[in-house]
Design a protein around this motif. Structure first.
Motif, PDB file in Angstrom:
ATOM      1  N   CYS A 128     -17.293  -5.165  -0.581  1.00 41.20           N
ATOM      2  CA  CYS A 128     -16.206  -4.906  -1.533  1.00 41.20           C
ATOM      3  C   CYS A 128     -16.423  -5.686  -2.829  1.00 41.20           C
ATOM      4  O   CYS A 128     -16.228  -5.152  -3.938  1.00 41.20           O
ATOM      5  CB  CYS A 128     -14.863  -5.285  -0.914  1.00 41.20           C
ATOM      6  SG  CYS A 128     -14.364  -4.256   0.489  1.00 41.20           S
ATOM      7  N   TYR A 130     -10.205  10.342   4.248  1.00 41.95           N
ATOM      8  CA  TYR A 130     -11.594  10.277   4.705  1.00 41.95           C
ATOM      9  C   TYR A 130     -11.885  11.406   5.694  1.00 41.95           C
ATOM     10  O   TYR A 130     -12.894  12.099   5.578  1.00 41.95           O
ATOM     11  CB  TYR A 130     -11.865   8.922   5.354  1.00 41.95           C
ATOM     12  CG  TYR A 130     -13.201   8.853   6.065  1.00 41.95           C
ATOM     13  CD1 TYR A 130     -14.368   8.584   5.359  1.00 41.95           C
ATOM     14  CD2 TYR A 130     -13.298   9.084   7.435  1.00 41.95           C
ATOM     15  CE1 TYR A 130     -15.590   8.545   5.994  1.00 41.95           C
ATOM     16  CE2 TYR A 130     -14.519   9.054   8.080  1.00 41.95           C
ATOM     17  CZ  TYR A 130     -15.662   8.775   7.357  1.00 41.95           C
ATOM     18  OH  TYR A 130     -16.876   8.758   7.987  1.00 41.95           O
ATOM     19  N   TYR A 170      -5.719   6.458   3.333  1.00 38.26           N
ATOM     20  CA  TYR A 170      -7.156   6.492   3.068  1.00 38.26           C
ATOM     21  C   TYR A 170      -7.925   7.074   4.265  1.00 38.26           C
ATOM     22  O   TYR A 170      -8.876   7.840   4.084  1.00 38.26           O
ATOM     23  CB  TYR A 170      -7.684   5.093   2.765  1.00 38.26           C
ATOM     24  CG  TYR A 170      -7.222   4.529   1.447  1.00 38.26           C
ATOM     25  CD1 TYR A 170      -6.736   5.367   0.442  1.00 38.26           C
ATOM     26  CD2 TYR A 170      -7.267   3.160   1.188  1.00 38.26           C
ATOM     27  CE1 TYR A 170      -6.300   4.851  -0.767  1.00 38.26           C
ATOM     28  CE2 TYR A 170      -6.845   2.642  -0.019  1.00 38.26           C
ATOM     29  CZ  TYR A 170      -6.360   3.486  -0.999  1.00 38.26           C
ATOM     30  OH  TYR A 170      -5.941   2.972  -2.194  1.00 38.26           O
ATOM     31  N   LEU A 171      -7.514   6.701   5.468  1.00 40.36           N
ATOM     32  CA  LEU A 171      -8.171   7.227   6.667  1.00 40.36           C
ATOM     33  C   LEU A 171      -7.982   8.734   6.766  1.00 40.36           C
ATOM     34  O   LEU A 171      -8.937   9.471   7.092  1.00 40.36           O
ATOM     35  CB  LEU A 171      -7.607   6.543   7.908  1.00 40.36           C
ATOM     36  CG  LEU A 171      -8.187   7.006   9.256  1.00 40.36           C
ATOM     37  CD1 LEU A 171      -9.692   6.768   9.301  1.00 40.36           C
ATOM     38  CD2 LEU A 171      -7.494   6.301  10.413  1.00 40.36           C
ATOM     39  N   LYS A 228      -0.982   2.436   3.144  1.00 39.76           N
ATOM     40  CA  LYS A 228      -2.057   2.811   2.230  1.00 39.76           C
ATOM     41  C   LYS A 228      -3.349   3.102   2.996  1.00 39.76           C
ATOM     42  O   LYS A 228      -4.045   4.085   2.725  1.00 39.76           O
ATOM     43  CB  LYS A 228      -2.286   1.692   1.215  1.00 39.76           C
ATOM     44  CG  LYS A 228      -3.417   1.971   0.238  1.00 39.76           C
ATOM     45  CD  LYS A 228      -3.584   0.817  -0.744  1.00 39.76           C
ATOM     46  CE  LYS A 228      -4.134  -0.415  -0.031  1.00 39.76           C
ATOM     47  NZ  LYS A 228      -4.452  -1.503  -1.005  1.00 39.76           N
ATOM     48  N   TRP A 229      -3.660   2.247   3.982  1.00 35.43           N
ATOM     49  CA  TRP A 229      -4.896   2.423   4.740  1.00 35.43           C
ATOM     50  C   TRP A 229      -4.849   3.665   5.625  1.00 35.43           C
ATOM     51  O   TRP A 229      -5.867   4.329   5.835  1.00 35.43           O
ATOM     52  CB  TRP A 229      -5.185   1.175   5.582  1.00 35.43           C
ATOM     53  CG  TRP A 229      -5.543   0.006   4.734  1.00 35.43           C
ATOM     54  CD1 TRP A 229      -4.786  -1.094   4.466  1.00 35.43           C
ATOM     55  CD2 TRP A 229      -6.765  -0.183   4.002  1.00 35.43           C
ATOM     56  NE1 TRP A 229      -5.441  -1.953   3.628  1.00 35.43           N
ATOM     57  CE2 TRP A 229      -6.664  -1.423   3.331  1.00 35.43           C
ATOM     58  CE3 TRP A 229      -7.929   0.573   3.860  1.00 35.43           C
ATOM     59  CZ2 TRP A 229      -7.684  -1.920   2.523  1.00 35.43           C
ATOM     60  CZ3 TRP A 229      -8.944   0.085   3.058  1.00 35.43           C
ATOM     61  CH2 TRP A 229      -8.818  -1.144   2.410  1.00 35.43           C
ATOM     62  N   LYS A 230      -3.653   3.994   6.130  1.00 36.61           N
ATOM     63  CA  LYS A 230      -3.513   5.231   6.904  1.00 36.61           C
ATOM     64  C   LYS A 230      -3.783   6.444   6.013  1.00 36.61           C
ATOM     65  O   LYS A 230      -4.409   7.413   6.447  1.00 36.61           O
ATOM     66  CB  LYS A 230      -2.104   5.315   7.499  1.00 36.61           C
ATOM     67  CG  LYS A 230      -1.858   4.359   8.666  1.00 36.61           C
ATOM     68  CD  LYS A 230      -0.460   4.550   9.231  1.00 36.61           C
ATOM     69  CE  LYS A 230      -0.229   3.632  10.424  1.00 36.61           C
ATOM     70  NZ  LYS A 230       1.142   3.791  10.986  1.00 36.61           N
ATOM     71  N   MET A 286      -0.378  -1.240   5.205  1.00 38.03           N
ATOM     72  CA  MET A 286      -0.833  -0.425   6.333  1.00 38.03           C
ATOM     73  C   MET A 286      -0.695   1.062   6.017  1.00 38.03           C
ATOM     74  O   MET A 286      -1.562   1.869   6.387  1.00 38.03           O
ATOM     75  CB  MET A 286      -0.011  -0.783   7.577  1.00 38.03           C
ATOM     76  CG  MET A 286      -0.449  -0.026   8.821  1.00 38.03           C
ATOM     77  SD  MET A 286      -2.163  -0.359   9.293  1.00 38.03           S
ATOM     78  CE  MET A 286      -2.012  -2.069   9.827  1.00 38.03           C
TER      79      MET A 286
END
Length: 266
Positions: A251, A11, A7-8, A3-5, A1
């Motif tokens: 993906c 972005y 990336y967001l 990691k995705w934060k 989680m």
């Protein structure tokens, strides 16, 4: 989680820089706004001409068709504004720009998606919401908290599905010679047919829209469900599964394509 934060956050930062760069050219922005309004007015006029002579098509009235149009236009605007980079994969391969994405310590997919932004998409989303509101207001839909939440979820799911369609079509460039790929334009052009309800098309096209290029899940099923039309519940319920499948396919296609990528340049 975590990691995705990250990336967001990356972005958002990259997109802010893209917006700042485009904002320097105000004349271009004004021209895009005028052109968009003119093109959408022509599209709506075409639909109006058809329905002024034919009250219903496939059991759908003009105001119900506006819901279909709203879903399609909003998802197209989402691609243009947030994920315009999905269109640029062929150019990145042809010009060897993919090389710089591969050596950076960021996911290649994230870099590709954020490589370009287009204010035209923001305009389309605003027009789409206006068209959606007009259509919904004249269709007799009884709005409540549940339906409002569903409408928002449907719009987000429609965006995910359509972005993934363009992404997969653009990734086909990894397997094409010559650096040109018209498949993504073909996929987006099919959306013109999706402005109309599925029953007006022959079985072959209904199968394509349902299972090959799933435009039925972008507009037909969500709009039909909100309108309370018969047989729409199953299609609307499958939209999350279609989203998961399309994201997974996107993906997988990118990963497979990168595995066979060879740098090239002129």
């Amino acid at each position: 989680m975590k990691k995705w934060k990250r990336y967001l956050k990356l972005y958002v930062l990259i997109e802010i820089q893209n917006i700042r760069s485009l904002a320097q050219y105000r004349a271009d922005f004004v021209i895009m706004v005028v052109f968009l309004l003119f093109s959408q007015a022509c599209s709506l006029a075409c639909i109006g001409v058809i329905y002024s002579n034919i009250p219903q098509v496939g059991g759908w009235t003009l105001w119900e068709i506006l819901l279909l149009y709203g879903f399609l236009l909003f998802s197209e605007g989402c691609i243009n504004f947030f994920f315009q980079g999905a269109w640029k994969i062929a150019n990145a391969i042809r010009d060897a720009d993919m090389d710089r994405f591969l050596v950076r310590p960021l996911p290649v997919g994230l870099q590709l998606l954020t490589s370009k932004i287009d204010f035209d998409g923001l305009n389309k989303m605003v027009v789409a919401l206006a068209v959606f509101a007009v259509g919904a207001g004249r269709c007799g839909i009884v709005w409540n908290a549940k339906k409002i939440c569903l409408a928002v979820i449907f719009l987000l799911e429609a965006c995910v599905i359509r972005v993934c369609m363009v992404w997969v079509a653009s990734c086909a460039s990894f397997w094409m010679e010559g650096g040109r790929n018209s498949l993504n334009f073909f996929v987006i052009s099919l959306g013109e047919l999706a402005k109309y309800p599925m029953p007006v098309f022959p079985a072959l096209l209904r199968g394509i829209f349902g299972y090959v290029v799933p435009y039925a899940f972008v507009s037909y099923y969500p709009a039909g469900y909100l309108l309370g039309k018969h047989g729409m519940a199953a299609g609307a319920a499958c939209m999350p599964l279609v989203c998961i499948f399309m994201v997974s396919l996107s993906c997988a296609v990118l990963k497979k394509g990168l595995s066979r990528y060879e740098s090239c340049s002129h």
